[in-house]
Design a protein around this motif. Structure first.
Motif, PDB file in Angstrom:
ATOM      1  N   TYR A 113       0.858  -1.170   0.000  1.00  0.00           N
ATOM      2  CA  TYR A 113       0.000   0.000   0.000  1.00  0.00           C
ATOM      3  C   TYR A 113       0.902   1.230   0.000  1.00  0.00           C
ATOM      4  O   TYR A 113       2.098   1.140   0.290  1.00  0.00           O
ATOM      5  CB  TYR A 113      -0.902   0.024   1.236  1.00  0.00           C
ATOM      6  N   LYS A 114       0.325   2.394  -0.293  1.00  0.00           N
ATOM      7  CA  LYS A 114       1.099   3.620  -0.300  1.00  0.00           C
ATOM      8  C   LYS A 114       0.222   4.781   0.135  1.00  0.00           C
ATOM      9  O   LYS A 114      -0.951   4.871  -0.234  1.00  0.00           O
ATOM     10  CB  LYS A 114       1.676   3.897  -1.699  1.00  0.00           C
ATOM     11  N   VAL A 115       0.796   5.674   0.947  1.00  0.00           N
ATOM     12  CA  VAL A 115       0.129   6.909   1.323  1.00  0.00           C
ATOM     13  C   VAL A 115       1.203   7.977   1.438  1.00  0.00           C
ATOM     14  O   VAL A 115       2.192   7.810   2.138  1.00  0.00           O
ATOM     15  CB  VAL A 115      -0.651   6.756   2.648  1.00  0.00           C
ATOM     16  N   GLY A 116       1.035   9.063   0.702  1.00  0.00           N
ATOM     17  CA  GLY A 116       2.066  10.089   0.687  1.00  0.00           C
ATOM     18  C   GLY A 116       3.386   9.500   0.217  1.00  0.00           C
ATOM     19  O   GLY A 116       3.459   8.828  -0.815  1.00  0.00           O
ATOM     20  N   ASP A 117       4.434   9.748   0.996  1.00  0.00           N
ATOM     21  CA  ASP A 117       5.753   9.204   0.679  1.00  0.00           C
ATOM     22  C   ASP A 117       6.023   7.859   1.343  1.00  0.00           C
ATOM     23  O   ASP A 117       7.139   7.328   1.245  1.00  0.00           O
ATOM     24  CB  ASP A 117       6.845  10.195   1.120  1.00  0.00           C
ATOM     25  N   ILE A 118       5.033   7.297   2.022  1.00  0.00           N
ATOM     26  CA  ILE A 118       5.225   6.070   2.789  1.00  0.00           C
ATOM     27  C   ILE A 118       4.675   4.867   2.027  1.00  0.00           C
ATOM     28  O   ILE A 118       3.499   4.855   1.626  1.00  0.00           O
ATOM     29  CB  ILE A 118       4.540   6.149   4.171  1.00  0.00           C
ATOM     30  N   LYS A 119       5.521   3.882   1.810  1.00  0.00           N
ATOM     31  CA  LYS A 119       5.079   2.619   1.218  1.00  0.00           C
ATOM     32  C   LYS A 119       4.967   1.584   2.326  1.00  0.00           C
ATOM     33  O   LYS A 119       5.882   1.422   3.137  1.00  0.00           O
ATOM     34  CB  LYS A 119       6.055   2.128   0.155  1.00  0.00           C
ATOM     35  N   ILE A 120       3.834   0.893   2.374  1.00  0.00           N
ATOM     36  CA  ILE A 120       3.569  -0.141   3.383  1.00  0.00           C
ATOM     37  C   ILE A 120       3.676  -1.487   2.690  1.00  0.00           C
ATOM     38  O   ILE A 120       2.903  -1.795   1.776  1.00  0.00           O
ATOM     39  CB  ILE A 120       2.173   0.027   4.028  1.00  0.00           C
ATOM     40  N   GLY A 121       4.635  -2.303   3.121  1.00  0.00           N
ATOM     41  CA  GLY A 121       4.871  -3.574   2.457  1.00  0.00           C
ATOM     42  C   GLY A 121       4.442  -4.775   3.268  1.00  0.00           C
ATOM     43  O   GLY A 121       4.777  -4.903   4.442  1.00  0.00           O
ATOM     44  N   GLY A 157      -6.292 -17.198   7.014  1.00  0.00           N
ATOM     45  CA  GLY A 157      -6.828 -16.793   5.726  1.00  0.00           C
ATOM     46  C   GLY A 157      -7.654 -15.522   5.762  1.00  0.00           C
ATOM     47  O   GLY A 157      -8.036 -15.001   4.713  1.00  0.00           O
ATOM     48  N   ALA A 158      -7.927 -15.007   6.969  1.00  0.00           N
ATOM     49  CA  ALA A 158      -8.730 -13.789   7.082  1.00  0.00           C
ATOM     50  C   ALA A 158      -7.919 -12.567   6.665  1.00  0.00           C
ATOM     51  O   ALA A 158      -6.686 -12.585   6.655  1.00  0.00           O
ATOM     52  CB  ALA A 158      -9.225 -13.622   8.515  1.00  0.00           C
ATOM     53  N   LYS A 159      -8.609 -11.502   6.304  1.00  0.00           N
ATOM     54  CA  LYS A 159      -7.994 -10.209   6.019  1.00  0.00           C
ATOM     55  C   LYS A 159      -8.492  -9.232   7.094  1.00  0.00           C
ATOM     56  O   LYS A 159      -9.678  -8.899   7.139  1.00  0.00           O
ATOM     57  CB  LYS A 159      -8.381  -9.712   4.630  1.00  0.00           C
ATOM     58  N   ILE A 160      -7.591  -8.811   7.960  1.00  0.00           N
ATOM     59  CA  ILE A 160      -7.966  -7.971   9.094  1.00  0.00           C
ATOM     60  C   ILE A 160      -7.764  -6.504   8.721  1.00  0.00           C
ATOM     61  O   ILE A 160      -6.644  -6.069   8.432  1.00  0.00           O
ATOM     62  CB  ILE A 160      -7.107  -8.312  10.333  1.00  0.00           C
ATOM     63  N   PRO A 161      -8.852  -5.704   8.708  1.00  0.00           N
ATOM     64  CA  PRO A 161      -8.733  -4.295   8.313  1.00  0.00           C
ATOM     65  C   PRO A 161      -8.088  -3.457   9.421  1.00  0.00           C
ATOM     66  O   PRO A 161      -8.468  -3.545  10.594  1.00  0.00           O
ATOM     67  CB  PRO A 161     -10.185  -3.882   8.081  1.00  0.00           C
ATOM     68  N   VAL A 162      -7.137  -2.645   9.052  1.00  0.00           N
ATOM     69  CA  VAL A 162      -6.472  -1.745   9.986  1.00  0.00           C
ATOM     70  C   VAL A 162      -6.262  -0.403   9.285  1.00  0.00           C
ATOM     71  O   VAL A 162      -5.847  -0.365   8.121  1.00  0.00           O
ATOM     72  CB  VAL A 162      -5.111  -2.296  10.457  1.00  0.00           C
ATOM     73  N   THR A 163      -6.562   0.675   9.975  1.00  0.00           N
ATOM     74  CA  THR A 163      -6.270   2.014   9.482  1.00  0.00           C
ATOM     75  C   THR A 163      -5.016   2.521  10.181  1.00  0.00           C
ATOM     76  O   THR A 163      -4.968   2.576  11.419  1.00  0.00           O
ATOM     77  CB  THR A 163      -7.435   2.981   9.744  1.00  0.00           C
ATOM     78  N   LEU A 164      -4.001   2.863   9.402  1.00  0.00           N
ATOM     79  CA  LEU A 164      -2.751   3.393   9.945  1.00  0.00           C
ATOM     80  C   LEU A 164      -2.758   4.906   9.827  1.00  0.00           C
ATOM     81  O   LEU A 164      -3.207   5.469   8.818  1.00  0.00           O
ATOM     82  CB  LEU A 164      -1.545   2.820   9.195  1.00  0.00           C
ATOM     83  N   ARG A 165      -2.221   5.580  10.840  1.00  0.00           N
ATOM     84  CA  ARG A 165      -2.201   7.045  10.850  1.00  0.00           C
ATOM     85  C   ARG A 165      -0.757   7.542  10.967  1.00  0.00           C
ATOM     86  O   ARG A 165      -0.035   7.164  11.889  1.00  0.00           O
ATOM     87  CB  ARG A 165      -3.032   7.588  12.013  1.00  0.00           C
ATOM     88  N   PHE A 166      -0.349   8.369  10.007  1.00  0.00           N
ATOM     89  CA  PHE A 166       0.992   8.928   9.973  1.00  0.00           C
ATOM     90  C   PHE A 166       0.944  10.425  10.264  1.00  0.00           C
ATOM     91  O   PHE A 166      -0.037  11.102   9.953  1.00  0.00           O
ATOM     92  CB  PHE A 166       1.646   8.667   8.617  1.00  0.00           C
ATOM     93  N   GLU A 167       2.009  10.917  10.826  1.00  0.00           N
ATOM     94  CA  GLU A 167       2.057  12.324  11.230  1.00  0.00           C
ATOM     95  C   GLU A 167       1.908  13.258  10.033  1.00  0.00           C
ATOM     96  O   GLU A 167       1.188  14.264  10.111  1.00  0.00           O
ATOM     97  CB  GLU A 167       3.370  12.604  11.956  1.00  0.00           C
ATOM     98  N   HIS A 168       2.570  12.957   8.930  1.00  0.00           N
ATOM     99  CA  HIS A 168       2.531  13.829   7.764  1.00  0.00           C
ATOM    100  C   HIS A 168       1.790  13.205   6.585  1.00  0.00           C
ATOM    101  O   HIS A 168       1.074  13.907   5.862  1.00  0.00           O
ATOM    102  CB  HIS A 168       3.958  14.195   7.339  1.00  0.00           C
ATOM    103  N   ALA A 169       1.955  11.926   6.359  1.00  0.00           N
ATOM    104  CA  ALA A 169       1.353  11.287   5.191  1.00  0.00           C
ATOM    105  C   ALA A 169      -0.152  11.119   5.315  1.00  0.00           C
ATOM    106  O   ALA A 169      -0.854  10.939   4.305  1.00  0.00           O
ATOM    107  CB  ALA A 169       2.012   9.931   4.940  1.00  0.00           C
ATOM    108  N   GLY A 170      -0.672  11.152   6.534  1.00  0.00           N
ATOM    109  CA  GLY A 170      -2.106  10.988   6.727  1.00  0.00           C
ATOM    110  C   GLY A 170      -2.480   9.554   7.069  1.00  0.00           C
ATOM    111  O   GLY A 170      -1.702   8.828   7.696  1.00  0.00           O
ATOM    112  N   THR A 171      -3.673   9.138   6.673  1.00  0.00           N
ATOM    113  CA  THR A 171      -4.170   7.805   7.026  1.00  0.00           C
ATOM    114  C   THR A 171      -4.301   6.934   5.784  1.00  0.00           C
ATOM    115  O   THR A 171      -4.470   7.428   4.666  1.00  0.00           O
ATOM    116  CB  THR A 171      -5.533   7.887   7.727  1.00  0.00           C
TER     117      THR A 171
END
Length: 298
Positions: free
Chosen positions: A24-32, A123-137
């Motif tokens: 995933y990606k938000v702002g300059d942050i890539k989540i791998g 096998g489940a997909k657990i939803p999580v919202t991540l919050r970054f100081e500058h990149a947002g959510t």
């Protein structure tokens, strides 16, 4: 024994990573490759792991998160201080320096999903919202692997649990699964955990472990394709009579006791001596709670 016994309450909660690869990606942050592990039926806590790469020119920070699957999400770290593993929350979040990758993984930084609303299923997909100081959510999904499965590298697609002939652990099967169950909780670069020997009889197993100058033995039980820690002790787990008192059927107790004696006879006596350093008994229940007992070094 503190490094081992302090985290017995979390033993069945933090056991095996997912094999699925996604980013995933938000702002300059890539989540791998975010992943989690299946949990026991009444577990209240789960773990979350991923890689965070800051492609920007300035520092950002993971400051929090939330999930529909849990009451709250916290950022934690596990550290080894004077040979003792300690877990603590990071209320100020986790710094993400520019141009660097920060890994959230067992034995280090990780997410804690606290007050789970339902068990995490393989096998489940657990939803999580991540919050970054500058990149947002950003919304991500943690892909859940099996409880007790070994760690998978990027691109792998799961781990199989093989059953050996006559209850013995087959190569790549029970023995490896049990080793990964224990290592994924307590092993770290600063204080590695060695697991050996591992002997299996039916749905029960005994494993010896050494961490620095400490050691002990663990009794595990198979639940479906999962291995769960039942209790940890020292010399109390050597005798068939004590294993029967712990709830094992007589045949399995006698088989485990004999196989353990044979396996330990092949080890360095100095290693076997460390197994005796664990005093008392620490018991786990079906909910993954820490029962009565203690463990300390002579």
């Amino acid at each position: 024994m503190r490094a081992f016994s302090r985290f017995l309450a979390a033993a069945v909660l933090l056991v095996a990573p997912s094999a699925f690869a996604h980013e995933y990606k938000v702002g300059d942050i890539k989540i791998g490759h975010p992943w989690t592990r299946a949990t026991p039926p009444s577990a209240r806590v789960g773990g979350g792991y991923l890689n965070l790469t800051n492609h920007g020119q300035t520092e950002d920070r993971l400051v929090g998160g939330s999930s529909l699957a849990s009451g709250r999400v916290e950022i934690h770290t596990m550290e080894v201080t004077d040979g003792v593993m300690k877990m603590r929350a990071l209320p100020d979040g986790l710094a993400l320096p520019p141009g660097e990758t920060v890994k959230l993984e067992p034995g280090g930084y990780h997410l804690m999903l606290i007050d789970l609303k339902a068990p995490i299923r393989e096998g489940a997909k657990i939803p999580v919202t991540l919050r970054f100081e500058h990149a947002g959510t950003v919304d991500v999904e943690l892909a859940a692997g099996a409880l007790g499965a070994p760690a998978m590298e990027h691109g792998d697609h799961g781990a199989q649990h093989g059953h050996g002939v006559d209850g013995q652990a087959s190569a790549g099967g029970d023995e490896h699964a049990i080793e990964h169950v224990m290592k994924s909780i307590w092993d770290s670069k600063e204080s590695p955990l060695d697991v050996a020997p591992v002997v299996v009889a039916g749905d029960y197993a005994l494993a010896g472990w050494v961490q620095a100058e400490r050691g002990g033995r663990a009794l595990l039980r198979r639940h479906g394709h999962e291995w769960r820690i039942v209790l940890c002790s020292g010399d109390d787990l050597k005798s068939a009579s004590n294993l029967v008192k712990a709830g094992l059927p007589q045949p399995e107790a006698e088989a485990l006791s004999g196989r353990l004696a044979d396996a330990e006879a092949k080890l360095d006596p100095k290693v076997v001596a460390r197994f005796s350093l664990f005093e008392g008994m620490v018991r786990m229940d079906e909910q993954g709670n820490h029962g009565s007992g203690h463990g300390k070094k002579h």
